[in-house]
Design a protein around this motif. Structure first.
Motif: not given
Length: 173
Positions: A36-53
């Motif tokens: 959950r924390t990772f997803l919130a940070i990824a949203d804040l950083w504006g990461l694409s799904e590919e970058q998250r993966l």
């Protein structure tokens, strides 16, 4: 004889702690809040799904979406040690950016801006973080931890606007 047994147990102490840290029950307890924390940070950083993966070690898309669904619903699942280590590095990067920059946007801008530090070679730190390796994440985290500890990093806007104190500014009581 009793003293020797106590020394042996003390020597095994740190090993036992490491084993507990990586135990499935502990990883299960940490997995949903970590993601959950990772997803919130990824949203804040504006990461694409590919970058998250890539940051998570490239799980399949269906696995990633299942994890995200379970995490958002406060469900239970167990991430592997590699994935939790990667998330831990992201949390460390996020925390360091919060210490080094006056607002979140400045930290995100730093991640997205090319840098000439040898470790970045003219690339944005986000490129290193999303290269798919745990080492990329740890490299950026170590760089930021060093900057937090006082190693040289280019001045930010607050540093550039700083006016040095003069003797008259110092008050003794």
């Amino acid at each position: 004889m009793q003293h020797a047994r106590r020394e042996q147990r003390e020597d095994q102490g740190p090993q036992r702690l490491d084993m507990e840290r990586f135990a499935p029950a502990n990883r299960k307890r940490l997995s949903a809040p970590a993601l959950r924390t990772f997803l919130a940070i990824a949203d804040l950083w504006g990461l694409s799904e590919e970058q998250r993966l890539l940051m998570l070690g490239y799980p399949s898309r269906s696995t990633y979406h299942n994890w995200a669904k379970q995490a958002r619903e406060h469900g239970t699942f167990t991430l592997d040690v590699d994935t939790l280590t990667r998330i831990s590095a992201v949390l460390g990067i996020h925390q360091a950016l919060g210490v080094l920059f006056s607002d979140e946007r400045a930290g995100v801008a730093w991640l997205r801006t090319p840098h000439q530090a040898p470790v970045f070679g003219g690339h944005p730190p986000l490129d290193i973080v999303t290269n798919g390796t745990q080492d990329g994440l740890m490299t950026v985290r170590r760089f930021l931890d060093g900057a937090r500890g006082g190693l040289y990093m280019q001045p930010n806007a607050l540093d550039e606007a700083f006016t040095p104190y003069e003797d008259a500014d110092i008050v003794f009581r």
